[in-house]
Design an enzyme around this catalytic site. Structure first.
Site, PDB file in Angstrom:
ATOM      1  N   LYS A 160       0.816  -1.212   0.000  1.00  0.00           N
ATOM      2  CA  LYS A 160       0.000   0.000   0.000  1.00  0.00           C
ATOM      3  C   LYS A 160       0.856   1.271   0.000  1.00  0.00           C
ATOM      4  O   LYS A 160       0.407   2.328  -0.408  1.00  0.00           O
ATOM      5  CB  LYS A 160      -0.966  -0.016   1.180  1.00  0.00           C
ATOM      6  CG  LYS A 160      -2.054  -1.055   0.958  1.00  0.00           C
ATOM      7  CD  LYS A 160      -3.107  -1.073   2.022  1.00  0.00           C
ATOM      8  CE  LYS A 160      -4.218  -2.048   1.654  1.00  0.00           C
ATOM      9  NZ  LYS A 160      -3.795  -3.460   1.670  1.00  0.00           N
TER      10      LYS A 160
HETATM   11  C1  LIG Z   1      -4.322  -4.494   0.856  1.00  0.00           C
HETATM   12  C2  LIG Z   1      -3.534  -5.743   0.734  1.00  0.00           C
HETATM   13  C3  LIG Z   1      -3.881  -6.751  -0.212  1.00  0.00           C
HETATM   14  C4  LIG Z   1      -5.105  -6.665  -1.092  1.00  0.00           C
HETATM   15  O1  LIG Z   1      -5.047  -5.642  -2.069  1.00  0.00           O
HETATM   16  P1  LIG Z   1      -6.390  -5.121  -2.765  1.00  0.00           P
HETATM   17  O2  LIG Z   1      -5.986  -3.949  -3.568  1.00  0.00           O
HETATM   18  O3  LIG Z   1      -7.320  -4.759  -1.636  1.00  0.00           O
HETATM   19  O4  LIG Z   1      -6.925  -6.239  -3.598  1.00  0.00           O
HETATM   20  C5  LIG Z   1      -3.061  -7.866  -0.298  1.00  0.00           C
HETATM   21  N1  LIG Z   1      -1.989  -8.017   0.507  1.00  0.00           N
HETATM   22  C6  LIG Z   1      -1.643  -7.090   1.428  1.00  0.00           C
HETATM   23  C7  LIG Z   1      -0.458  -7.331   2.293  1.00  0.00           C
HETATM   24  C8  LIG Z   1      -2.387  -5.918   1.564  1.00  0.00           C
HETATM   25  O5  LIG Z   1      -2.025  -5.005   2.484  1.00  0.00           O
END
Ligand SMILES: *Cc1c(COP(=O)(O)O)cnc(C)c1O
Length: 460
Positions: free
Chosen positions: A113
């Site tokens: 993120k």
């Molecule tokens: C947010 C997140 C995801 C999922 O991503 P999306 O964009 O919500 O599909 C997968 N792995 C981790 C570690 C995350 O923080």
């Protein structure tokens, strides 16, 4: 240079430019903003192969921003956003066993993120400076998004951030990643309640129109178009690195999926002309999306807690963007379909999208995959990445290399690594250092009036 425009999936918003789309977040008609046109970049691919990660990010993004942000400003902003990453490549791509692992976790909070939120934080600050505006971000988190958002906006002019988390219900590490940030514009609120209490109060605050307006409330949830945009870049980046390394003409990419934000960025990259033959959607036991891509039925299940908590989601907030394309870019049909889903908690979309494969990796598979990759390749997968790897293995294709997106550093989920293997394997100096830092938080009741009062006094 021209200025690309954005429209709503539900058709109720007059076209806006990139800057307005970023500040709007969720479209004003309740839909999601999407670009009115997707640039075709096939003629640029051979040039783009030669670029560094920040250079490539600038090229990909400018096609969606145009002259809404002057080129030199955007270049500097992108450079700044990725200079906080711990490795010079920003996103390393490594051969591991028969697969390639694209490491998206070298940002400040060690999760993917950061790629989007480092950029979004800088973009908010930049746009607010231009309008002499002010933004108060309020969010509720069960763990990871809160810390990535805090690290995206810490110390930024014109922005304050308030993050609520359930006291005693996030891991001590996740809590420290939020509460140890010393900047004066960061406010961590431990609420006496559950994550759902946080979500409820958040909704109540955003529904309080006078408060929302007077206090310039904003959100950083995964529907902001700037987050999708920043994520498109690494699909091109990993396709270039892996086709170079193998001589293949295209790749497939496996994506551990929760809110459909990450994989939707891949869908955009593919439509733009990235050499990607197929996207592999991987879910854990919360499998609404993998069921959808296999059967056409999108129906709500119950959220169950798993070893990959950031994917413990049933209603995927970015899915509506994909649905818009799947329904022939017909906003009236999207409106109708989403209304039906709100009523019945179930919709059926006929036909199949051959651009996707989908599957589910459960708890046993997650642990087995972590164990096997460590023993056979000496590589530690975090539990989210392991779900993507487990599903990718079911869709191997001769002559088409598979890239698995690694969305978190394994040390963030050390308890699961310990369960699969042994203690002490998953460590990271950034996380170790947190243990010694002073922390700050306030403890409040999850009551709208109480939170409002705290926001008002803090800002005064
Ligand atoms: C947010 C997140 C995801 C999922 O991503 P999306 O964009 O919500 O599909 C997968 N792995 C981790 C570690 C995350 O923080």
């Amino acid at each position: 240079m021209d200025r690309p425009l954005y429209v709503s999936t539900r058709g109720g918003v007059a076209p806006v430019d990139f800057n307005a789309a970023v500040m709007m977040g969720l479209a004003d008609d309740g839909g999601l903003l999407i670009p009115a046109a997707i640039p075709d970049v096939t003629s640029k691919l051979s040039e783009w192969r030669k670029l560094s990660y920040p250079e490539l990010a600038y090229e990909v993004m400018s096609g969606f921003i145009g002259d809404a942000v002057p080129a030199d400003d955007l270049k500097a902003l992108v450079q700044r956003s990725y200079s906080t990453f711990a490795v010079p490549e920003v996103v390393p791509v490594k051969a591991v066993g028969k697969l390639f692992i694209c490491e998206l976790f070298h940002g400040p909070t060690l999760a993917f993120k950061d790629i989007a939120l480092q950029f979004l934080g800088n973009m908010f600050e930049y746009l607010l400076a231009r309008t002499k505006g002010k933004l108060n971000i309020i969010g509720a988190t069960s763990g990871d998004t809160g810390s990535a958002a805090i690290h995206g906006v810490r110390g930024k002019a014109g922005i304050d951030i308030f993050i609520m988390f359930p006291e005693g219900r996030v891991s001590p590490l996740q809590e420290r990643q939020m509460t140890s940030v010393p900047d004066a514009n960061v406010h961590c609120i431990a609420i006496k309640g559950t994550f759902d209490d946080g979500q409820r109060v958040l909704k109540e605050l955003f529904n309080d129109m006078a408060f929302k307006r007077d206090y310039h409330l904003g959100a950083v949830n995964s529907v902001n178009w700037a987050r999708v945009l920043a994520q498109i870049v690494y699909y091109f980046w990993s396709a270039f690195r892996v086709t170079e390394a193998t001589g293949a003409s295209s790749i497939q990419v496996s994506v551990p999926t929760g809110n459909f934000g990450d994989i939707f960025a891949g869908y955009m990259a593919k439509r733009m002309g990235a050499p990607i033959s197929r996207l592999i959607l991987a879910t854990n036991e919360n499998d609404i999306l993998s069921r959808f891509f296999n059967t056409g039925e999108y129906s709500l299940g119950k959220v169950v807690p798993t070893l990959s908590p950031s994917m413990d989601i049933q209603v995927a907030s970015n899915f509506e963007r994909y649905l818009y394309y799947r329904l022939g870019q017909d906003a009236a049909k999207v409106r109708e379909t989403m209304a039906l889903f709100a009523k019945d908690k179930r919709i059926i979309v006929p036909g199949k999208d051959e651009g996707f494969a989908a599957g589910r990796g459960d708890t046993a598979m997650t642990l087995e995959t972590i164990r096997r990759y460590y023993r056979e390749s000496g590589y530690l997968l975090d539990p989210h990445t392991a779900v993507g790897v487990a599903v990718a293995e079911q869709y191997a294709v001769e002559g088409v290399p598979t890239v698995c997106l690694a969305t978190a550093h394994p040390a963030k989920f050390a308890a699961t690594i310990e369960k699969a293997l042994e203690p002490g394997l998953a460590v990271h100096p950034t996380l170790e250092a947190l243990k010694a830092l002073p922390t700050r938080k306030v403890l409040l009741e999850p009551v709208k009036g109480v939170i409002k009062e705290y926001v008002a006094t803090t800002l005064r």
